[in-house]
Design an enzyme around this catalytic site. Sequence first.
Site, mmCIF file in Angstrom:
data_model
loop_
_atom_site.group_PDB
_atom_site.id
_atom_site.type_symbol
_atom_site.label_atom_id
_atom_site.label_comp_id
_atom_site.label_asym_id
_atom_site.label_seq_id
_atom_site.Cartn_x
_atom_site.Cartn_y
_atom_site.Cartn_z
ATOM 1 N N GLU A 184 0.797 -1.233 0.000
ATOM 2 C CA GLU A 184 0.000 0.000 0.000
ATOM 3 C C GLU A 184 0.831 1.286 0.000
ATOM 4 O O GLU A 184 0.643 2.176 0.829
ATOM 5 C CB GLU A 184 -0.954 -0.009 1.206
ATOM 6 C CG GLU A 184 -1.885 -1.203 1.189
ATOM 7 C CD GLU A 184 -2.755 -1.322 2.438
ATOM 8 O OE1 GLU A 184 -2.693 -0.434 3.298
ATOM 9 O OE2 GLU A 184 -3.500 -2.320 2.541
ATOM 10 N N ASN A 208 1.898 -5.183 -3.130
ATOM 11 C CA ASN A 208 0.491 -5.492 -2.822
ATOM 12 C C ASN A 208 -0.278 -4.207 -2.542
ATOM 13 O O ASN A 208 0.206 -3.339 -1.811
ATOM 14 C CB ASN A 208 0.465 -6.391 -1.572
ATOM 15 C CG ASN A 208 -0.898 -6.969 -1.253
ATOM 16 O OD1 ASN A 208 -1.547 -7.550 -2.132
ATOM 17 N ND2 ASN A 208 -1.332 -6.843 -0.008
ATOM 18 N N HIS A 246 -10.777 -6.114 -2.007
ATOM 19 C CA HIS A 246 -11.812 -5.954 -0.984
ATOM 20 C C HIS A 246 -12.988 -5.265 -1.671
ATOM 21 O O HIS A 246 -12.890 -4.083 -2.029
ATOM 22 C CB HIS A 246 -11.299 -5.078 0.156
ATOM 23 C CG HIS A 246 -10.180 -5.706 0.931
ATOM 24 N ND1 HIS A 246 -10.361 -6.814 1.722
ATOM 25 C CD2 HIS A 246 -8.875 -5.375 1.040
ATOM 26 C CE1 HIS A 246 -9.206 -7.134 2.295
ATOM 27 N NE2 HIS A 246 -8.286 -6.291 1.895
ATOM 28 N N GLU A 299 -6.344 -10.653 -0.929
ATOM 29 C CA GLU A 299 -7.135 -10.411 0.289
ATOM 30 C C GLU A 299 -8.616 -10.401 -0.033
ATOM 31 O O GLU A 299 -9.388 -9.585 0.494
ATOM 32 C CB GLU A 299 -6.724 -9.078 0.937
ATOM 33 C CG GLU A 299 -5.246 -9.022 1.274
ATOM 34 C CD GLU A 299 -4.827 -7.728 1.966
ATOM 35 O OE1 GLU A 299 -5.691 -6.985 2.463
ATOM 36 O OE2 GLU A 299 -3.606 -7.475 2.005
ATOM 37 N N ASP A 336 -12.357 -10.375 -0.339
ATOM 38 C CA ASP A 336 -13.623 -10.527 0.366
ATOM 39 C C ASP A 336 -14.631 -9.647 -0.349
ATOM 40 O O ASP A 336 -14.276 -8.628 -0.954
ATOM 41 C CB ASP A 336 -13.551 -10.239 1.868
ATOM 42 C CG ASP A 336 -12.907 -8.925 2.247
ATOM 43 O OD1 ASP A 336 -12.710 -8.059 1.362
ATOM 44 O OD2 ASP A 336 -12.606 -8.743 3.438
HETATM 45 O O1 G3I Z 1 -5.222 -8.251 19.169
HETATM 46 C C1 G3I Z 1 -5.764 -7.000 19.672
HETATM 47 C C2 G3I Z 1 -6.577 -7.255 20.919
HETATM 48 O O2 G3I Z 1 -5.742 -7.760 21.943
HETATM 49 C C3 G3I Z 1 -7.221 -5.922 21.319
HETATM 50 O O3 G3I Z 1 -8.076 -6.128 22.408
HETATM 51 C C4 G3I Z 1 -8.041 -5.341 20.177
HETATM 52 C C5 G3I Z 1 -8.612 -3.994 20.525
HETATM 53 O O4 G3I Z 1 -8.869 -3.247 19.390
HETATM 54 O O5 G3I Z 1 -7.177 -5.161 19.063
HETATM 55 C C6 G3I Z 1 -6.632 -6.364 18.597
HETATM 56 O O6 G3I Z 1 -5.814 -6.088 17.492
HETATM 57 C C7 G3I Z 1 -6.500 -5.784 16.274
HETATM 58 C C8 G3I Z 1 -6.028 -6.770 15.211
HETATM 59 O O7 G3I Z 1 -6.601 -6.421 13.959
HETATM 60 C C9 G3I Z 1 -6.436 -8.224 15.552
HETATM 61 O O8 G3I Z 1 -7.820 -8.328 15.538
HETATM 62 C C10 G3I Z 1 -6.132 -4.375 15.869
HETATM 63 O O9 G3I Z 1 -6.693 -3.477 16.794
HETATM 64 C C11 G3I Z 1 -6.664 -4.100 14.485
HETATM 65 O O10 G3I Z 1 -6.185 -2.845 14.064
HETATM 66 C C12 G3I Z 1 -6.192 -5.128 13.516
HETATM 67 O O11 G3I Z 1 -6.786 -4.870 12.271
HETATM 68 C C13 G3I Z 1 -6.166 -5.491 11.182
HETATM 69 C C14 G3I Z 1 -5.882 -4.449 10.123
HETATM 70 O O12 G3I Z 1 -5.324 -5.070 8.973
HETATM 71 C C15 G3I Z 1 -4.912 -3.418 10.623
HETATM 72 O O13 G3I Z 1 -4.662 -2.504 9.634
HETATM 73 C C16 G3I Z 1 -7.102 -6.548 10.619
HETATM 74 O O14 G3I Z 1 -7.255 -7.629 11.566
HETATM 75 C C17 G3I Z 1 -6.560 -7.098 9.304
HETATM 76 O O15 G3I Z 1 -7.547 -7.899 8.693
HETATM 77 C C18 G3I Z 1 -6.237 -5.929 8.372
HETATM 78 O O16 G3I Z 1 -5.670 -6.485 7.208
HETATM 79 C C19 G3I Z 1 -5.379 -5.515 6.201
HETATM 80 C C20 G3I Z 1 -4.151 -6.039 5.455
HETATM 81 O O17 G3I Z 1 -3.102 -6.293 6.361
HETATM 82 C C21 G3I Z 1 -3.729 -5.044 4.391
HETATM 83 N N1 G3I Z 1 -4.819 -4.734 3.489
HETATM 84 C C22 G3I Z 1 -6.057 -4.326 4.153
HETATM 85 C C23 G3I Z 1 -6.504 -5.342 5.161
HETATM 86 C C24 G3I Z 1 -7.838 -5.005 5.751
HETATM 87 O O18 G3I Z 1 -7.759 -3.816 6.452
#
Ligand code: G3I
Length: 461
Positions: free
Chosen positions: A172, A215, A251, A280, A282
Site C-alpha cells: 500500500e 500489494n 476488498h 485479500e 472478500d
Molecule cells: O489483538 C488486539 C486485541 O488484543 C485488542 O483487544 C483489540 C482492541 O482493538 O485489538 C486487537 O488487534 C486488532 C487486530 O486487527 C487483531 O484483531 C487491531 O486493533 C486491528 O487494528 C487489527 O486490524 C487489522 C488491520 O489489517 C490493521 O490494519 C485486521 O485484523 C486485518 O484484517 C487488516 O488487514 C489488512 C491487510 O493487512 C492489508 N490490506 C487491508 C486489510 C484489511 O484492512
Amino acid sequence: MAQNPPVGGRTRRRPQARARCALSLLTAGVLAAAGVVALAGTAQAAGALGDAAAAKGRYFGAAVAANHLGEAAYASTLDAQFGSVTPENEMKWDAVESSRNSFSFSAADRIVSHAQSKGMKVRGHTLVWHSQLPGWVSPLAATDLRSAMNNHITQVMTHYKGKIHSWDVVNEAFQDGGSGARRSSPFQDKLGNGFIEEAFRTARTVDADAKLCYNDYNTDGQNAKSNAVYEMVKDFKQRGVPIDCVGFQSHFNSNSPVPSDFQANLQRFADLGVDVQITELDIEGSGSAQAANYTKVVNACLAVTRCTGITVWGVTDKYSWRSGGTPLLFDGDYNKKPAYDAVLAALGGSGGGGDDGGEGGDGACTATYTRTSTWNGGYNGQVTVKAGGSGITGWAVPVTVASPQKVSAVWNGTPTTTGDVMTVRHSWNGTLAAGASTTFGFTVQTNGGTSAPVVGACTAS
Ligand code: G3I
C-alpha cells in the site's frame, strides 16, 4: 486503514491391488506395509478449494489468525478447504519487531507450523507498510530508517526462508484518488520513491526463491492508482529491479464493486512479466449476488495464465475485519455459503459427482470422493460408496486420472483400467444394506500432473 470499503480400515486386498501397492512402495517409498498411507510428517490434504485450484495450477488460500487455530471448527474448516495461508496480522512489523532488533515470531510460527503440518503453503504479509508500524520506527532519521528497514526485511525473511511462497515486500505505498502519487509514510517521506526498489533488492538477496510482490488495494481495475503501480512495475522490469508479482487485495462491496475490467487489469500487469495474485479477497453481501461476484473474480483469475492464486481474507464471517458485511465463504457457524459453492464450481471442483468432494450416482448408490493425503509427487483418494433406499449386492465407480498421472495402488476395490479411466468394482464389500456405506481408496503418482481425478457416478448391481 483508510480504505474505500473496498482415506483406512482395509481388511482385505486383491492380488492386483498388492502388485500396484508394491509399485507404489518402489516409486514413492512412503506407503506403509499395510498399503495405507503412513505420512506422518509429510504433507496432507490441501483441502477441497485448495485441491480444486491446484487442479487449475493455482493455490487457494485464506488469511488466518493464530489465536483462532485452537477453535476446532475454525481449524477443521481451514484444513478441509484451503491450500495456502496468509497470517492476517502476525507477520506485520509491530507483531514481529515491536522493539528495535528484538524479534518475536511465536504467533506467526504457530500459523506456519500448522500450515506445514497440513501441507498448506504460506504467503508472507507484509514486510514494509506504513500501518501497524511500531512507534520506534517513525522518528528515525533517514540513514537509520534505511538500516532498520533493511534489517527488518533481512531478519524476517531469513527466519522464514524456504517456507514462504510469496512475500508482500511493500504494501500500500500509493495514494488513493486520482493523483497517482505515493502515499506519505515514514519510508516515503524520508527515503523517497527509492525505498520500494531498495526493499525489493534487499528481499532478493535474502531469499532468492520466494516470489517478491507489491500489494495494494483499489488497484483492481484500471484507474489512476493502478496506473501508477503499473508504471512502477514496468520501470522495475525494465531496470531489472527484482519484482515477481503484484498482489490485488480485492476488498469489494457495493461502493467498490468488482470492476468490469478486473480481468483486463490483471492481464496488463501479467503482460509486464510478473505473476498476479488476488491476495485479500472478500466481497460484502449475501446469497446469489455475492456468489455471482465471487464467480467473476475466480473466473478472471482462471482466465489470466499468470494469475497464480487467490487468498480470501479470512475463514469465517464472524472473524472478518468487516464481519458486518458477511464478506467470506463460510458464515459465522462455518456453514458453506452460496459464495462457497460458486467458488468451488468456478474452480471446476463441484462437478456433479466428478471432482473432489462431489457426490454422484444412479439413485441405487452414490459415490463421494475426498482426497485424504497429499505429498510431494502423489496423493491418496478415498471414495465412499453408499447404498440408496434399497440394499445392493455390488457396485462400480469410474475414476478418471489424467495422464501423466498414474494410479499406483487400489484397496478395497477391484480396478479395471482402459486408458485414463479406471472402473473400480466391489471386491469383498459389494453387499450394502439400505443406507450403508463402504469405502475404496487409491494412490496416484502425479508425475508432474496437477488435475484432480474425476470420480463418476456409482452404478449398483
Ligand atoms: O489483538 C488486539 C486485541 O488484543 C485488542 O483487544 C483489540 C482492541 O482493538 O485489538 C486487537 O488487534 C486488532 C487486530 O486487527 C487483531 O484483531 C487491531 O486493533 C486491528 O487494528 C487489527 O486490524 C487489522 C488491520 O489489517 C490493521 O490494519 C485486521 O485484523 C486485518 O484484517 C487488516 O488487514 C489488512 C491487510 O493487512 C492489508 N490490506 C487491508 C486489510 C484489511 O484492512
